[in-house]
Structures are given as C-alpha cells and as structure tokens.
Design a protein around this motif. Structure first.
Motif, PDB file in Angstrom:
ATOM      1  N   GLU A   1       0.576  80.344 104.531  1.00  0.00           N
ATOM      2  CA  GLU A   1       0.061  79.208 105.302  1.00  0.00           C
ATOM      3  C   GLU A   1      -1.127  78.545 104.612  1.00  0.00           C
TER       4      GLU A   1
ATOM      5  N   LYS B   1      -3.908  80.740 103.630  1.00  0.00           N
ATOM      6  CA  LYS B   1      -5.062  81.580 104.009  1.00  0.00           C
ATOM      7  C   LYS B   1      -6.036  81.762 102.849  1.00  0.00           C
ATOM      8  N   GLY B   2      -5.473  81.870 101.632  1.00  0.00           N
ATOM      9  CA  GLY B   2      -6.322  82.090 100.455  1.00  0.00           C
ATOM     10  C   GLY B   2      -7.334  80.975 100.291  1.00  0.00           C
ATOM     11  N   LYS B   3      -6.860  79.756 100.437  1.00  0.00           N
ATOM     12  CA  LYS B   3      -7.758  78.613 100.291  1.00  0.00           C
ATOM     13  C   LYS B   3      -8.822  78.609 101.391  1.00  0.00           C
TER      14      LYS B   3
ATOM     15  N   THR C   1      -2.822  81.912  96.647  1.00  0.00           N
ATOM     16  CA  THR C   1      -3.089  81.014  95.533  1.00  0.00           C
ATOM     17  C   THR C   1      -4.396  80.300  95.803  1.00  0.00           C
TER      18      THR C   1
ATOM     19  N   VAL D   1      -7.319  77.594  94.186  1.00  0.00           N
ATOM     20  CA  VAL D   1      -7.689  76.623  93.156  1.00  0.00           C
ATOM     21  C   VAL D   1      -9.190  76.403  93.285  1.00  0.00           C
TER      22      VAL D   1
ATOM     23  N   ASP E   1       0.847  73.453  96.414  1.00  0.00           N
ATOM     24  CA  ASP E   1       0.211  72.840  95.262  1.00  0.00           C
ATOM     25  C   ASP E   1       1.139  73.104  94.077  1.00  0.00           C
TER      26      ASP E   1
ATOM     27  N   ARG F   1      10.870  79.238  98.339  1.00  0.00           N
ATOM     28  CA  ARG F   1      10.698  79.548  99.767  1.00  0.00           C
ATOM     29  C   ARG F   1      11.695  78.766 100.603  1.00  0.00           C
TER      30      ARG F   1
ATOM     31  N   THR G   1      -3.135  73.322 107.657  1.00  0.00           N
ATOM     32  CA  THR G   1      -3.182  73.132 106.201  1.00  0.00           C
ATOM     33  C   THR G   1      -1.996  72.338 105.639  1.00  0.00           C
ATOM     34  N   VAL G   2      -2.178  71.902 104.419  1.00  0.00           N
ATOM     35  CA  VAL G   2      -1.152  71.244 103.605  1.00  0.00           C
ATOM     36  C   VAL G   2      -0.597  69.983 104.280  1.00  0.00           C
TER      37      VAL G   2
ATOM     38  N   ASP H   1      -1.454  66.959 103.719  1.00  0.00           N
ATOM     39  CA  ASP H   1      -1.281  65.860 102.759  1.00  0.00           C
ATOM     40  C   ASP H   1       0.163  65.750 102.263  1.00  0.00           C
ATOM     41  N   VAL H   2       0.839  66.894 102.199  1.00  0.00           N
ATOM     42  CA  VAL H   2       2.210  66.926 101.654  1.00  0.00           C
ATOM     43  C   VAL H   2       3.178  66.067 102.469  1.00  0.00           C
TER      44      VAL H   2
ATOM     45  N   PRO I   1      -5.394  71.163  97.962  1.00  0.00           N
ATOM     46  CA  PRO I   1      -5.556  72.583  97.641  1.00  0.00           C
ATOM     47  C   PRO I   1      -6.988  73.011  97.306  1.00  0.00           C
TER      48      PRO I   1
END
Ligand code: GDP
Length: 427
Positions: free
Chosen positions: A13, A15-17, A41, A43, A294, A306, A331-332, A334-335, A416
C-alpha cells in the motif's frame, strides 16, 4: 508516544514511504512481524531502495532501527541488506535485534520450496523465504531463539534433536538430501558471529524509551487481509499483520500505541493467489499496472507482476477497522490521473444479496463487485502541497472513499518521494 504504520489491504500500500516520512520525527522504528518475504520500496535522497528486513527508518542518522521478537529473522539477509545500503553511501544505521527473535534456518527456506513443489497447482503462492515453516516451528516450539546461539551446549543438543525430525520429512515426504547436524551447527556458529554486535533486550530498551517520551514507530508488513486470523485464510501470511500485534512483536504494552496510521492505496493490488473481488484484467489491468506505484506494480522481493483492481471500500473499511485506525494515509493517488472515469467497489454481491461487510473466505469466493463510477480528474497532481489545490473531482474521490470506509483520511500521498504528501486536518 508509540505510532503504528500498517496496511489495510493485501500489502504494497506504500507503508515504506509513509514510515520513511514519519521516521523523520521518530527516535525508534521497530519491525514487529514478518520476515524477508515482503519488501518496502523507498525513494529518498540516497536513491531507490527495496528493503526486506531492515525497518524503513534506516536512512536517518537520528533513528535507531529495531528488529523485534515477532520478526522472522534471516541473519544473512539482514547483514547483506545492511551492506547493500552502506555500499551506496548511507551511513551505517544503529540497529538492535531482539534476543527473543527467532531465526529463519536454511532448512525453513528449503521446506518452503519443497512444500510448494509438492502442492503443485494447489500451492499458496509463497515467496519461498521460509516464513511459513519458520512460524510453524516457532509455535511447535522447535524454533531457535537468538539467545540460544549463545548457549553452546543447548545449541548442540537441539540441533541434533531438530535434525532427527526434519530428516524424516526430507527422506520420506520430500525425497530430498538430509541435513547434516555438524554442518548446521557450524552455520549457526557463523550466524552468532554475524548477529552478536546487534543483540539486545529489546522490550526493556523500548520500555525505557517509552518512559523517556521517545517517539517510536511500529512498522507493519503486508496488510489486514493477509492476517492469519482476520485475513483471507489460507491465502495469508504466517504472522499477524495487525497493529495490535505490534505490542507483542515489539514487547510493549498495548495501551501505549496511541496512533494507528493505516495505509490504503488509491486502487487495489495483490500478490499471490486468493479471492480479489475488485480485480480487473486485460488491457485495463495492464495499463494500471504499468502506471502504478513508482515504475509499475511488480513485487519488490519477487518481481512478480501484481494483480490489479479498483479501490475496494468493503475490504478497506474492514481492513481499517481491524487495525484500529486513527488516521488513513491514502497513497499513490497521482497514478489515477489518466482515467476518464474511476470505478470504485462499494459492495459485494453474495448469493444475490449486497453486503458491505467483508465475508469469510468461503463466501468471499462467491462475491461479485458492486461498482460505482466516479469522474476522473485527468491531470497530474504531483507537486501539489495543499488539499484545496487538488482538482475538485480528485477531492470528490477522496471524500467519497472516506465516507464509505468511515475513517479519516489525514494524509494523501501524491508521489513516491518523502515530500510528496498532503496533510489534511480532520479535527
Ligand atoms: P509497502 O510494502 O506497503 O511499502 O509498498 P511498496 O513498497 O510496494 O510501495 C508501493 C510503491 O509505490 C513503491 O514503489 C513506492 O515508491 C511507490 N509509492 C508510494 N507512495 C506513492 C505515491 O503516492 N505515488 C506514487 N506514484 N508512488 C508511490
């Protein structure tokens, strides 16, 4: 103050960012479950990294990164991961590993592969990192705790005992080479040397940190729907993915967790098998996969494409509820800027009846998505910093989903990078 960052869905989802971003204001970041089977992931100024075992706070000098007792600790993977970031000029992070964490053994990884082979088409889509055999052994009380590496006598005796039963399975069930106890003991002695500098009584360290009013982040892996109790069993992972488990997997009191940030992606993706009600296929899915995340929606650990789908309000409402969400990080977003219209799954039709409650696996298999179509915004929203500056249809999308899931969306991620975030005051 303890905060948890966890996933509402199938994992991935973002979470890392979010953890990396919140880690700026944190003192300690703790991994409390899972192992090297999934990846985050991130950045940042150092580049793009895929982390599997290290917490997402390792890029800051002021933070301590902790591997809690609930983690499936793969020692060589952890050491390699430290090297892979220091090789790219990231300063060596401060890392502590719980003396109560258990060790992923080389045979766990083999058993994972052998079992997938044996099950053939009926496999669980394991990443073959040894996670299921590891947790099976932990609860069968035949696992190895880090502390046991430091008791030579106990270790020798236990290695022989464990090899006896593993070798029966290797010989008769899998027809594979047997484990040599002397070799295994030598491997564990190596592991001891590798991990020794980091070993710590983590729960006591965190207890002191809580008293000193430090900010602690608990970083979850995967999401609610992969939880062994509350997820899509048996297509789940083998340790709890819920914020509540953060207390156990880190060794802190549950009432200390004051904020639970549940990360929801603006569309859905999943890896591995299992029911996925809002799934899409063909060119529609390919395009979202290509544009997603990303650089495309492909597994951080496996590189597997995925499975893709529209946002699922039923699964996300359930996912947020089980986490005990105080804040949603959306999140995400913008995509989705390329779509004229954006379908959202607002209900499941099961046996002719529509429900908004997430069902058990047997019913889930029969569920068909009830879609509502929202208008797209057809612009690039990256770089926008204020909620009011988002296009009206984009705000409509956020507010529609917030209403459906019933939890406040307080953070919106529109890229990202660490700074691609819009805070929204909901008080
Ligand atoms: P995690 O396991 O939950 O951390 O999820 P992943 O590592 O799979 O993260 C999802 C992907 O999306 C990564 O490649 C991130 O860099 C990326 N990402 C995170 N947030 C955003 C965002 O707001 N916009 C875009 N375009 N990508 C994002």
């Amino acid at each position: 103050m303890v905060k948890a960052v966890v996933g509402a869905n199938w994992g991935d989802e973002g979470k890392g960012k979010i953890t990396d971003m919140l880690a700026k204001e944190a003192d300690i970041i703790v991994r409390f479950q899972g192992g090297a089977n999934a990846g985050h992931t991130i950045v940042n100024d150092y580049g793009k990294f895929a982390l599997h075992t290290l917490p997402s706070g390792v890029f800051y000098k002021h933070t301590t990164s902790v591997i809690g007792n609930g983690v499936a600790l793969n020692i060589p993977v952890l050491i390699d991961e430290m090297k892979s970031i220091t090789d790219r000029d990231v300063p060596m992070p401060k890392i502590l590993v719980s003396d109560r964490a258990q060790i992923v053994m080389p045979y766990h990884i083999l058993f994972d592969q052998y079992e997938e082979e044996r099950l053939g088409g009926k496999s669980f889509g394991s990443t073959k990192s040894g996670i299921a055999p590891f947790y099976s052994d932990k609860y069968a009380k035949t696992g190895f705790q880090v502390s046991e590496l430091f008791d030579e006598e106990l270790l020798k005796e236990k290695v022989v005992r464990v090899c006896e039963s593993k070798n029966v399975l290797l010989e008769h069930l899998y027809h594979k080479p047997l484990i040599d106890p002397d070799e295994l003991l030598a491997t564990l002695q190596e592991y001891k040397k590798m991990i020794e500098p980091f070993v710590c009584d983590v729960s006591s360290f965190l207890g002191r940190a809580i008293k000193e009013k430090k900010t602690i982040l608990l970083e979850g892996q995967l999401g609610t729907l992969k939880d062994p109790d509350h997820g899509i069993y048996p297509m789940v992972t083998s340790s709890s993915t819920l914020a509540a488990y953060g207390a156990i997997g880190a060794g802190i009191p549950p009432y200390e967790i004051k904020q639970i940030v549940t990360v929801c992606k603006a569309y859905s993706s999943a890896v591995g098998a299992g029911a996925f009600v809002s799934e899409i296929f063909g060119e529609e899915a390919d395009e979202l996969r290509r544009r997603g995340g990303d650089g495309g929606e492909f597994g951080a650990t496996t590189g597997r494409p995925r499975r893709m789908g529209w946002f699922d309000c039923v699964a996300s409402k359930y996912g947020c509820r089980l986490q005990g969400t105080t804040d949603v990080a959306f999140t995400v977003l913008d995509v989705l800027g390329y779509l004229d219209e954006i379908p959202v799954c607002v209900g499941y039709e099961v046996d002719g009846e529509v429900t908004t409650e997430f069902p058990v696996t047997a019913k889930l298999k029969k569920a068909k998505p009830v879609l509502e179509i929202l208008p797209g915004w057809k612009t690039d929203i990256r770089g926008i910093k204020k909620y009011e500056d988002l296009p009206a249809n984009c705000r409509k999308y956020i507010e529609f989903i917030e209403e459906e899931i019933g939890y406040p969306i307080t953070m919106i991620s529109n890229g990202p990078g660490r700074n691609d975030i819009i805070y929204r005051d909901r008080d």
